[in-house]
Every structure is written in C-alpha cells, then in structure tokens.
Design an enzyme around this catalytic site. Structure first.
Site, PDB file in Angstrom:
ATOM      1  CG  ASP A  65      -2.339  11.637  44.020  1.00  0.00           C
ATOM      2  OD1 ASP A  65      -1.809  12.697  43.656  1.00  0.00           O
ATOM      3  OD2 ASP A  65      -1.813  10.873  44.844  1.00  0.00           O
ATOM      4  CG  ASP A 121      -5.745   3.055  52.645  1.00  0.00           C
ATOM      5  OD1 ASP A 121      -6.155   2.422  53.636  1.00  0.00           O
ATOM      6  OD2 ASP A 121      -5.602   4.285  52.641  1.00  0.00           O
ATOM      7  CB  SER A 126       0.043  12.075  52.230  1.00  0.00           C
ATOM      8  OG  SER A 126       0.395  10.944  53.007  1.00  0.00           O
TER       9      SER A 126
END
Length: 405
Positions: A17, A128, A182
C-alpha cells in the site's frame, strides 16, 4: 492540483500500500517524497523499507528509519497505563497510542527537511486517518495533509497490484492473493481485522494469532513473577531493573508463553461504524492488572474512585486521536499527581491465559492490618462509632420513607 506540493513526508512501511502511495504521490503531485519508517517494536526487519525506497528513487538522506521503542513505551504507553485506560471496558488501545508518536515524528521530519505536506496510508473508513491528522494539525496547524485513500480511484487490492506492476514496484508473492486479514503491530500489541474476521459470529481462526500461544497449550504449571513500581511506572520484573521498552518486551515474552492477552472485540469506531477486531496484548495485560494491584494498597479511596470515573473519558480521547488535546493533558496531570505514592511490588501468577494477583506490598501502603483485623484491634477502631455514621447516612432515606409510606 490547487496547492503546489514540493516535498511530502510519507509514513512508509515498505509494504504494498505505502509503496503504491509513494509512486502515486510522485506522479500525482510531481513532488519529492521523504519516507519515514518508525520502529515501534513491531518485530519486523525494517531495513528492506530503506532498500525499497531507494529502488523507487528516494534519496538516501530522505529515508528516515527511527527506533522509537523507548520513547513509545516511556512517553506514551506508561502514561496511559498510569490511567488504567481501557476503551469500552476492554481494549488496551495498542494501535491508538502509537499514532500520536508517529504523527509527532513525522512533523519533526517535515520541519527538518523543509516539507510542506505529510501523507499516510490510512483508509477513509477507519480511525487511523483521524488519529494521524488530528496529531498533524495539533503540532503543525498549517500543514498540508494528503490522504491518498480519500483521493485516488484504486479501490481494490487488484487495482493496487496492477498499479504496482505497471510501475515496476515489487509485489511480494503473498500479496498477490486476497489477504485473509490485515494486521497492525507494535511493542504493545498486534491487532487483526477484516476479511475472515468480519463476521462477528465466526470464531477467530487459529492462524490469526501471532503473539500468544493457545492458552489450552500453555504450560500446566503456573509461573509466579513480581513487578516493581515507582511512582506508577513499572521498573523491574523479578527484581531485575529494565528500561521501559525492555520491561514491556520481557512481559510480552512471559505473556506469550502462557497465552495471555487475547481479546475478540466488536468496538465502536470514531467514524461511526462498528468493527470486529482481534487484539493480542500479552505484556500490556499483565502490566495493566499489576498496576491496579499496586494502586489497591497505595491510593486513597477518593482518588482511586475518581480515577475510575475519569478513565473512560481519558481512554476515549486516546481512541479518538486527541492525545495532544488540552483535555487529555489536564487529565494526565491529575492522573500523574495521583501516582506520587504508587510504589511497591506486586506478585502475580500466570496460568493458561489468566493473570492473577497473589500479593502486593508498598512502603506507602494505606492497608492497616491492625484496623481491619477480625481479632482484637487494641482500640484501633471503635465499632460503636459506626452507629452514628449509619444513622447520618440513613437520614435522607428515613425522611423519604416517612413521606412516601
């Protein structure tokens, strides 16, 4: 683009990513990218991130890999532990507490290299993005923030891989298949969410766990340990003095061996949705319970109960990304003041996923065996005094009872 960006500091892991983000920033904004990788004790080799950044054209002097483990535990985890902070009564805030430190260091690097923007890889659905950006704006009110997941059209893993291959970005073999879940890790915890964990009725598969053994497979014999505290902070395990990061690492090893610290939680995200996650916080779970144990004999009832009233608010501030807010700092000042006499030793038993306090002692203990004993207290406590105490406290109840009878 409406704003010209010359240089941006990217929170960079070296994974798929953030590597795609790095190239996307170069292409979309035509800017120079500075990478920042934080070592928070996630247990991964970080030097490959340096090599990958260099491969993608980042100047060596613009690649920052910083060991922040001691600062993370000493200045962020320990203050939170003094508060006994739990979000929604269970979550030890392992991901949440790491974000303000990353944001702080990112802003420091931005100032150092003359960057006019910072960037992160958090998605537009999660907490986040809020935590990073509230930290950025608190420390640098005029900084430009670039959040690619809120801007680009790369909305799937397949699209990310296609972009990576088109631009000669190495894609690890394990990233080519659909990721089953994840993870985020640091010295305090590992969190796992998404994919196989999204149905809250389904049990967490064994392969998701990485920081703890199955409690059923833990040793059949319990292990006794001691933790020493000074002014609310743990300073030694089994009588051996350790640095903050070293102490947490030691407790992690002990917790792992006994299957301690697993939490399956459906929580309320700040952005409004519920999410299911699996958290492993072995050392933090031991430390949290030990700290409560030493407070049991060193904190006055009024202070202890007030701390418990303040704690949910304090935990929510951290969860929501408001570490640098004045209200968190105000609460921290009160909490830290309460810890002046929280010094002593706690003995614990670790056994098959459980942490059990078996003893506590302190030079500042408020516990008086002479007062509390069921034997002759030699006049330390006059039991007749209780009658007036009870009648005074019952006065309003008696008045209500007479009125409503």
């Amino acid at each position: 683009m409406t704003d010209r960006i010359n240089r941006v500091v990217l929170a960079y892991s070296g994974g798929l990513d953030t590597s795609v983000i790095l190239k996307w920033l170069q292409q979309t904004y035509g800017c120079e990218v500075v990478t920042f990788t934080a070592d928070l004790g996630q247990g991964e080799e970080l030097e490959p991130a340096r090599a990958k950044a260099q491969l993608m054209g980042i100047k060596p002097e613009h690649i920052f890999i910083d060991d922040l483990r001691e600062e993370f535990v000493g200045d962020y985890v320990f203050p939170m532990m003094r508060a006994n902070a739990l979000y929604e009564g269970l979550y030890l805030l392992g991901t949440s507490i790491a974000r303000p430190l990353i944001a702080k260091r990112q802003i420091e690097i931005a100032r150092q290299v003359g960057a006019d923007a910072v960037s992160h890889g958090a998605t537009g659905k999660g907490n986040d993005q809020v935590r990073f950006e509230l930290g950025y704006y608190a420390l640098a009110p005029d900084i430009k923030v670039i959040a690619p997941w809120r801007e680009w059209d790369l909305t799937s893993r397949t699209a990310l891989i296609d972009f990576a291959e088109k631009h000669q970005i190495p894609v690890p073999r394990d990233k080519r298949g659909e990721s089953p879940f994840s993870t985020d890790a640091n010295l305090l915890h590992t969190s796992s969410e998404g994919k196989v964990l999204e149905d809250p009725w389904e049990d967490v598969p064994d392969y998701v766990y990485s920081r703890t053994i199955n409690p059923e497979d833990a040793p059949d014999a319990p292990e006794a340990i001691t933790i020493d505290f000074e002014r609310g902070d743990a300073v030694a395990v089994n009588g051996v003095g350790l640095s903050p990061a070293g102490l947490l690492a030691k407790l992690n090893d002990l917790g792992r061996a006994h299957g301690i610290g697993r939490l399956d939680l459906v929580e309320n995200r700040f952005v409004g949705m519920k999410s299911r996650g699996m958290y492993e916080t072995p050392g933090g779970t031991i430390l949290h319970l030990a700290h409560r144990g030493i407070e049991q004999i060193t904190l006055d009832r009024g202070a202890a109960h007030l701390k418990d009233e303040l704690m949910p608010r304090y935990a929510e501030l951290i969860y929501n990304g408001l570490w640098f807010s004045p209200e968190r700092e105000m609460l921290q000042a009160a909490i830290d003041h309460s810890q002046a006499k929280v010094t002593g030793t706690v003995r614990l038993k670790l056994y098959k996923g459980g942490v059990h306090i078996t003893g506590r002692k302190s030079p500042h203990s408020l516990y008086s065996e002479k007062v509390v004993t069921f034997e002759d207290d030699a006049g330390a406590y006059d039991q007749r005094d209780a009658e007036g105490f009870i009648k005074l406290n019952a006065l309003r109840l008696r008045l209500l009872g007479r009125r409503d009878r």
